[in-house]
Design a protein around this motif. Structure first.
Motif, mmCIF file in Angstrom:
data_model
loop_
_atom_site.group_PDB
_atom_site.id
_atom_site.type_symbol
_atom_site.label_atom_id
_atom_site.label_comp_id
_atom_site.label_asym_id
_atom_site.label_seq_id
_atom_site.Cartn_x
_atom_site.Cartn_y
_atom_site.Cartn_z
ATOM 1 N N ARG A 419 0.831 -1.202 0.000
ATOM 2 C CA ARG A 419 0.000 0.000 0.000
ATOM 3 C C ARG A 419 0.870 1.259 0.000
ATOM 4 O O ARG A 419 0.596 2.219 -0.717
ATOM 5 N N MET A 420 1.940 1.254 0.803
ATOM 6 C CA MET A 420 2.802 2.430 0.846
ATOM 7 C C MET A 420 3.512 2.640 -0.486
ATOM 8 O O MET A 420 3.633 3.769 -0.977
ATOM 9 N N LEU A 421 3.971 1.556 -1.123
ATOM 10 C CA LEU A 421 4.652 1.692 -2.412
ATOM 11 C C LEU A 421 3.680 2.175 -3.487
ATOM 12 O O LEU A 421 4.061 2.965 -4.362
ATOM 13 N N ASP A 422 2.430 1.741 -3.450
ATOM 14 C CA ASP A 422 1.434 2.251 -4.400
ATOM 15 C C ASP A 422 1.255 3.757 -4.223
ATOM 16 O O ASP A 422 1.162 4.508 -5.209
ATOM 17 N N ARG A 423 1.189 4.212 -2.969
ATOM 18 C CA ARG A 423 1.057 5.654 -2.730
ATOM 19 C C ARG A 423 2.321 6.399 -3.165
ATOM 20 O O ARG A 423 2.247 7.518 -3.663
ATOM 21 N N LEU A 424 3.481 5.765 -2.998
ATOM 22 C CA LEU A 424 4.729 6.408 -3.431
ATOM 23 C C LEU A 424 4.781 6.512 -4.951
ATOM 24 O O LEU A 424 5.240 7.526 -5.499
ATOM 25 N N ARG A 425 4.296 5.492 -5.646
ATOM 26 C CA ARG A 425 4.216 5.575 -7.109
ATOM 27 C C ARG A 425 3.279 6.701 -7.521
ATOM 28 O O ARG A 425 3.543 7.428 -8.485
ATOM 29 N N ALA A 426 2.171 6.840 -6.808
ATOM 30 C CA ALA A 426 1.239 7.921 -7.127
ATOM 31 C C ALA A 426 1.894 9.280 -6.918
ATOM 32 O O ALA A 426 1.731 10.198 -7.728
ATOM 33 N N LEU A 427 2.630 9.432 -5.823
ATOM 34 C CA LEU A 427 3.278 10.713 -5.538
ATOM 35 C C LEU A 427 4.335 11.041 -6.580
ATOM 36 O O LEU A 427 4.422 12.184 -7.048
ATOM 37 N N THR A 428 5.158 10.063 -6.965
ATOM 38 C CA THR A 428 6.157 10.319 -8.007
ATOM 39 C C THR A 428 5.487 10.606 -9.348
ATOM 40 O O THR A 428 5.931 11.470 -10.109
ATOM 41 N N SER A 429 4.399 9.889 -9.633
ATOM 42 C CA SER A 429 3.661 10.162 -10.867
ATOM 43 C C SER A 429 3.116 11.581 -10.862
ATOM 44 O O SER A 429 3.178 12.288 -11.875
ATOM 45 N N SER A 430 2.565 12.023 -9.724
ATOM 46 C CA SER A 430 2.053 13.389 -9.614
ATOM 47 C C SER A 430 3.152 14.413 -9.873
ATOM 48 O O SER A 430 2.942 15.415 -10.572
ATOM 49 N N ALA A 431 4.359 14.147 -9.306
ATOM 50 C CA ALA A 431 5.479 15.077 -9.514
ATOM 51 C C ALA A 431 5.896 15.131 -10.976
ATOM 52 O O ALA A 431 6.166 16.211 -11.523
ATOM 53 N N LEU A 432 5.942 13.978 -11.643
ATOM 54 C CA LEU A 432 6.349 13.941 -13.044
ATOM 55 C C LEU A 432 5.283 14.543 -13.955
ATOM 56 O O LEU A 432 5.610 15.195 -14.950
ATOM 57 N N GLN A 433 4.005 14.314 -13.629
ATOM 58 C CA GLN A 433 2.954 14.961 -14.416
ATOM 59 C C GLN A 433 3.019 16.477 -14.246
ATOM 60 O O GLN A 433 2.853 17.226 -15.216
ATOM 61 N N ASP A 434 3.257 16.925 -13.012
ATOM 62 C CA ASP A 434 3.334 18.360 -12.746
ATOM 63 C C ASP A 434 4.505 18.990 -13.490
ATOM 64 O O ASP A 434 4.426 20.141 -13.920
ATOM 65 N N ALA A 435 5.586 18.233 -13.659
ATOM 66 C CA ALA A 435 6.753 18.742 -14.380
ATOM 67 C C ALA A 435 6.583 18.653 -15.891
ATOM 68 O O ALA A 435 7.440 19.155 -16.636
ATOM 69 N N GLY A 436 5.519 18.018 -16.357
ATOM 70 C CA GLY A 436 5.272 17.916 -17.787
ATOM 71 C C GLY A 436 6.053 16.818 -18.469
ATOM 72 O O GLY A 436 6.156 16.797 -19.693
ATOM 73 N N HIS A 437 6.604 15.873 -17.691
ATOM 74 C CA HIS A 437 7.422 14.810 -18.271
ATOM 75 C C HIS A 437 6.726 13.454 -18.248
ATOM 76 O O HIS A 437 7.347 12.445 -18.545
ATOM 77 N N LEU A 438 5.467 13.431 -17.874
ATOM 78 C CA LEU A 438 4.703 12.191 -17.861
ATOM 79 C C LEU A 438 3.279 12.514 -18.287
ATOM 80 O O LEU A 438 2.660 13.441 -17.755
ATOM 81 N N THR A 439 2.778 11.769 -19.265
ATOM 82 C CA THR A 439 1.438 12.016 -19.800
ATOM 83 C C THR A 439 0.591 10.761 -19.635
ATOM 84 O O THR A 439 1.045 9.652 -19.946
ATOM 85 N N ALA A 492 16.545 13.253 -13.136
ATOM 86 C CA ALA A 492 16.766 13.175 -14.582
ATOM 87 C C ALA A 492 15.489 13.477 -15.356
ATOM 88 O O ALA A 492 15.553 14.002 -16.475
ATOM 89 N N TRP A 493 14.341 13.182 -14.753
ATOM 90 C CA TRP A 493 13.061 13.437 -15.419
ATOM 91 C C TRP A 493 12.491 14.803 -15.056
ATOM 92 O O TRP A 493 11.393 15.132 -15.477
ATOM 93 N N GLY A 494 13.213 15.573 -14.288
ATOM 94 C CA GLY A 494 12.785 16.937 -14.004
ATOM 95 C C GLY A 494 11.779 17.079 -12.887
ATOM 96 O O GLY A 494 11.099 18.113 -12.794
ATOM 97 N N ALA A 495 11.673 16.076 -12.011
ATOM 98 C CA ALA A 495 10.706 16.174 -10.908
ATOM 99 C C ALA A 495 11.224 17.129 -9.842
ATOM 100 O O ALA A 495 12.416 17.168 -9.536
ATOM 101 N N ASP A 496 10.335 17.898 -9.255
ATOM 102 C CA ASP A 496 10.682 18.846 -8.202
ATOM 103 C C ASP A 496 10.718 18.117 -6.863
ATOM 104 O O ASP A 496 9.703 17.552 -6.434
ATOM 105 N N PRO A 497 11.867 18.104 -6.154
ATOM 106 C CA PRO A 497 11.914 17.420 -4.859
ATOM 107 C C PRO A 497 10.986 18.046 -3.819
ATOM 108 O O PRO A 497 10.632 17.395 -2.831
ATOM 109 N N ASP A 498 10.597 19.307 -4.021
ATOM 110 C CA ASP A 498 9.675 19.966 -3.086
ATOM 111 C C ASP A 498 8.215 19.798 -3.507
ATOM 112 O O ASP A 498 7.330 20.511 -3.003
ATOM 113 N N HIS A 499 7.981 18.853 -4.406
ATOM 114 C CA HIS A 499 6.609 18.670 -4.911
ATOM 115 C C HIS A 499 5.677 18.204 -3.809
ATOM 116 O O HIS A 499 5.971 17.266 -3.056
ATOM 117 N N ARG A 500 4.562 18.887 -3.705
ATOM 118 C CA ARG A 500 3.449 18.496 -2.835
ATOM 119 C C ARG A 500 2.180 18.756 -3.636
ATOM 120 O O ARG A 500 1.902 19.905 -3.999
#
Length: 649
Positions: A419-439, A492-500
Motif C-alpha cells: 500500500r505504501m509503495l502504491d502511494r509512493l508511485r502515485a506521488l512520483t507520478s504526480s510530480a512527473l505529471q506536474d513537471a510535464g514529463h509524464l502524460t 533526470a526526469w525533471g521532478a521537483d523534490p519539493d513537490h506536494r
C-alpha cells in the motif's frame, strides 16, 4: 399442458399463502373478541397480545401485495413518429407472436431488454404494456439479433403462455413481502416467519419450473422469427454485453463522475473497449464458463438454451440481417446525444485521453497527499514533500508510515508495504505529471490509464518504484542505494523534490471521497461526502437506496449531483447533517463481501456540549460503495483513529 398444470399448482400455493395470512388475521379477531367478552381471564390478554403482534406485519404485507402497482419504467421515450422503422419491427414481431404491441418504448442505460405490464387484480387484468431496450444492446446487436431479443420479450405475452404463468411473478413478491415484514426476534414471530420461509421455498421451486418453461417457449419464438444462428448469436451478445457494460462503467466512467467529469463519447468508448483484441478474448471466455445452477433461477443456463435452440427447426422465411441495430434509428447520433445528456446532464465532455489525464492528476494527487499526511503524523515534519518523504524512508521511518497508512489495522506486513509503495508511485507520478514529463492516456487493457514519457514510450511506474523497495525488509545500506537511485531517476526526469500535490478539493474544501448506500441505526438512508472538516450526510429516499433495477447509473447521477453542489448549500437542506471529524474519538470498520459496517465512538462534548461518549453505527448495504473503497476513503479522513477488520466480532 405440463406448464399449465405447474402454473395452476403455483397459483394454488399463492392462494394458500393468503389463506394462512387470513387465518392469522381471523385468529387475531377471535382473540380481540375473547378479550372484550372475558376481560383478562384465562390468559386472554397475553393471547391477544401475541396475535396482534403477529397480525400487524402479516396485514401490512397483505395490503402491500394487493395494492401493488408496478411503476412505469424510466428511460428515454422513443415514440412511433420519431422512430418508425424500429416500431415497424416491433409491430411485426408482436403480430407473429400473437400478442398486442407495447404501448410505449423507452431507451434505458441497462444491457437488457424487457416488456412489463401494469396489471391489476393480482395480475388478472392487463393494463398498459411497456417495452424497454438498453442502449448498450442497440450498440452491440445486429438487426437480426435485435429481432430475436424483441421476439423473446414479446413471446412472454404470446398466446403460448397461460395467464396463470404471469401470476407466479406476483406470488414471489407476495411471499417476500410477508417474510420481510416478519423481522422481529420475538419467538412467536420467528416461528411464523419460519412457516412462511418454508412455504416460500416450496413456492419458488414450483414457480421456477413454470418460468423456465416459459423462457424455453420464448426462445422457440426467437428462432421462428430470426432463425437459429441469429437467436444463438443474440443470446451470446447479450451475455457478453451484460458483463462488459457494468465493468466499463465501473472502471472508466465511475471515476470521472466522482469528480464531476464526463467522457464526451461514452458509447464510443464502450465500442472501443469491445473492439480491443484482448477484451474480445476475455468476453469470449465468459461464454465458455459453466452456468451456475441456482434452484430459484428462472432462466436455464446459457449452454442449455443454446442446445435447445440448435434442436429447433430452421424457419424457411428467416433471413440474416447483419446491419447494426442502430440502423433502425432515424437519427442514431441524435439518440446517442440524448442518452449522453440523460447520463451526465450538461457536463462538458472530455475525449478519453484528456479525461484520463485529468483523472490521473486527481487520483495521484489524492493518494500522494494521503502518504504525505501519514508521514507528517509519524515524523512531525510539516508540510511533507516528495523530498522529505524519501529522506524519512531512508532514515528508517518507512515501516511506521506504512502502519499509519493502514490505520493501525491488522493487515499483513507485505500488504502494508504494498500500500505504501502504491502511494509512493502515485506521488512520483504526480510530480512527473506536474513537471510535464509524464502524460496519462486512456487504455482499454489492464489498467484504465497508461503513462507515457517525453518520447512517447510507455512508462512503467512499477519499475520506477520497484516492489523491492520495501523499508521493512531492506538493510540500511541497500535502502539508501535504492532511495538514491529513485532520486536520480526523478531528477533526470525533471521532478521537483519539493513537490506536494495541490488538494483536488472543491469550494475550498478537500474531498476524500463519496460514500453511497448508507443506513443509520434508525433506518435512514444517506449518501455522504467525506470532507476534510467531516462527513456530510445527505438523506435519500428508501426507494433510491434499495432500487437495484438500474442501480449503477442512478447512483452515479446522485453522486455527480452532490459533487456539483457546494457543501455550504448541502448543509442548508432539510435533514442534511455534518459529523465533524474532530467529534470522532475512534472508529472501527468491518468489511464483508459486498457490505460493510462502521462503528464510531464519538466525543459527545465536541458535538452538543454533553460530557461523555456516544456510539454511531453506519452500515453500507448493497448497492453501496465497495468495502475496499469505503475503507480507503474513511482512512484518509480519520487516519489512525480508524481500525479495520475483515470480520465483525
Amino acid at each position: 399442458m405440463k406448464t399449465t398444470l405447474r402454473a395452476m399448482i403455483a397459483v394454488t400455493l399463492l392462494l394458500g399463502h393468503h389463506v394462512i395470512a387470513l387465518a392469522v388475521l381471523a385468529g387475531t379477531a377471535l382473540a380481540v373478541a375473547l378479550l372484550i367478552r372475558y376481560g383478562g381471564r384465562d390468559g386472554t390478554v397475553p393471547f391477544t397480545a401475541v396475535m396482534v403482534m403477529l397480525a400487524v406485519p402479516v396485514l401490512t404485507a397483505l395490503i402491500k401485495t394487493v395494492r401493488y402497482r408496478p411503476e412505469p419504467p424510466g428511460g428515454l421515450p422513443l415514440d412511433r413518429t420519431a422512430e418508425p422503422a424500429l416500431w415497424a419491427e416491433i409491430d411485426a414481431i408482436a403480430r407473429r407472436a400473437g400478442t398486442r404491441p407495447p404501448d410505449d418504448l423507452r431507451l434505458t442505460p441497462e444491457a437488457n431488454a424487457a416488456v412489463a405490464e401494469q396489471t391489476r387484480g393480482l395480475a388478472l387484468t392487463a393494463g398498459r404494456r411497456h417495452m424497454t431496450i438498453g442502449m448498450p444492446l442497440l450498440e452491440t446487436l445486429t438487426v437480426a439479433e435485435l429481432r430475436a431479443v424483441l421476439a423473446h420479450e414479446l413471446g412472454h405475452y404470446s398466446r403460448r403462455h397461460t395467464l396463470l404463468g404471469h401470476l407466479t411473478h406476483r406470488g414471489a413478491a407476495a411471499l417476500r413481502n410477508t417474510t420481510a415484514a416478519l423481522h422481529s426476534d420475538d419467538p412467536w414471530t420467528t416461528a411464523l416467519r419460519k412457516v412462511f420461509d418454508g412455504y416460500t421455498e416450496v413456492y419458488l421451486r414450483v414457480s421456477r419450473a413454470v418460468r423456465r418453461a416459459q423462457e424455453t417457449e420464448a426462445d422457440r419464438l426467437m428462432v421462428e422469427i430470426s432463425g437459429r444462428d441469429a437467436a444463438a448469436s443474440a443470446l451470446r451478445t447479450v451475455r457478453t454485453t451484460a458483463a462488459a457494460w457494468p465493468a466499463f462503467l465501473d472502471r472508466h466512467v465511475g471515476p470521472a463522475t466522482r469528480h464531476g467529469l464526463a467522457p464526451a463519447d461514452v458509447l464510443g468508448g464502450f465500442r472501443a473497449l469491445l473492439d480491443e483484441p484482448s477484451r474480445r478474448d476475455e468476453l469470449a471466455e465468459i461464454l465458455t464458463r459453466p452456468g451456475r445452477t441456482d434452484p430459484h433461477d428462472s432462466h436455464p443456463t446459457l449452454a442449455d438454451r443454446l442446445r435447445a435452440i440448435a434442436r429447433c427447426p430452421e424457419p424457411a422465411a428467416a433471413s440474416p440481417d447483419a446491419r447494426p441495430a442502430t440502423d433502425l434509428l432515424t437519427d442514431a447520433a441524435a439518440v446517442r446525444a440524448r442518452f449522453h445528456r440523460a447520463l451526465f446532464g450538461d457536463a462538458a465532455g472530455l475525449d478519453w485521453d484528456e479525461l484520463a489525464a485529468r483523472l490521473a492528476a486527481l487520483h495521484t494527487a489524492e493518494d500522494g497527499l494521503r502518504l504525505l499526511a501519514a508521514a507528517e503524523r509519524v515524523t512531525g515534519t510539516a508540510p511533507a514533500t516528495l523530498g522529505t518523504l524519501l529522506t524519512d524512508i531512508e532514515k528508517g521511518h518507512g515501516p511506521a508510515i506504512a502502519d499509519e497508512l493502514s490505520g493501525g489495522g491488522t493487515d499483513p506486513a507485505d500488504r502494508r508495504a504494498e500500500r505504501m509503495l502504491d502511494r509512493l508511485r502515485a506521488l512520483t507520478s504526480s510530480a512527473l505529471q506536474d513537471a510535464g514529463h509524464l502524460t496519462a492516456r486512456s487504455s482499454w487493457t489492464g489498467r484504465p490509464v497508461r503513462y507515457h514519457g517525453p518520447d512517447g514510450t510507455e512508462t512503467d511506474l512499477d519499475a520506477l518504484v520497484p516492489a523491492t523497495l520495501d523499508p521493512a525488509t531492506l538493510d540500511p545500506d541497500r535502502l539508501t542505494r535504492q532511495i538514491t537511485e529513485l532520486r536520480n531517476r526523478l531528477t533526470a526526469w525533471g521532478a521537483d523534490p519539493d513537490h506536494r500535490p495541490a488538494p483536488p478539493g472543491r469550494a475550498g474544501t478537500a474531498l476524500y471521497g463519496v460514500l453511497h448506500g448508507l443506513q443509520d441505526d434508525e433506518g435512514g438512508h444517506y449518501d455522504a461526502l467525506v470532507l476534510e472538516p467531516g462527513i456530510l450526510f445527505v438523506p435519500i429516499s428508501e426507494q433510491e437506496a434499495t432500487d437495484e433495477a438500474i442501480a449503477e447509473l442512478p447512483i452515479r447521477a446522485r453522486v455527480q449531483h452532490l459533487l456539483n453542489l457546494p457543501p455550504a448549500d448541502l448543509l442548508h437542506r432539510h435533514d442534511t447533517w455534518l459529523l465533524e471529524t474532530g467529534a470522532v474519538h475512534k472508529g472501527t470498520f468491518w468489511s464483508g463481501t459486498n457490505m460493510w459496517t462502521l462503528r464510531l465512538l464519538l466525543n459527545r462534548a465536541a458535538m452538543d456540549g454533553t460530557p461523555g461518549d456516544g456510539l454511531l453505527h453506519i452500515a453500507g448495504l448493497p448497492p453501496c460503495t465497495r468495502p475496499h473503497d469505503a475503507r480507503e476513503i474513511l482512512k484518509a479522513a480519520l487516519g489512525p483513529r480508524l481500525t479495520t477488520s475483515d470480520k465483525q466480532t
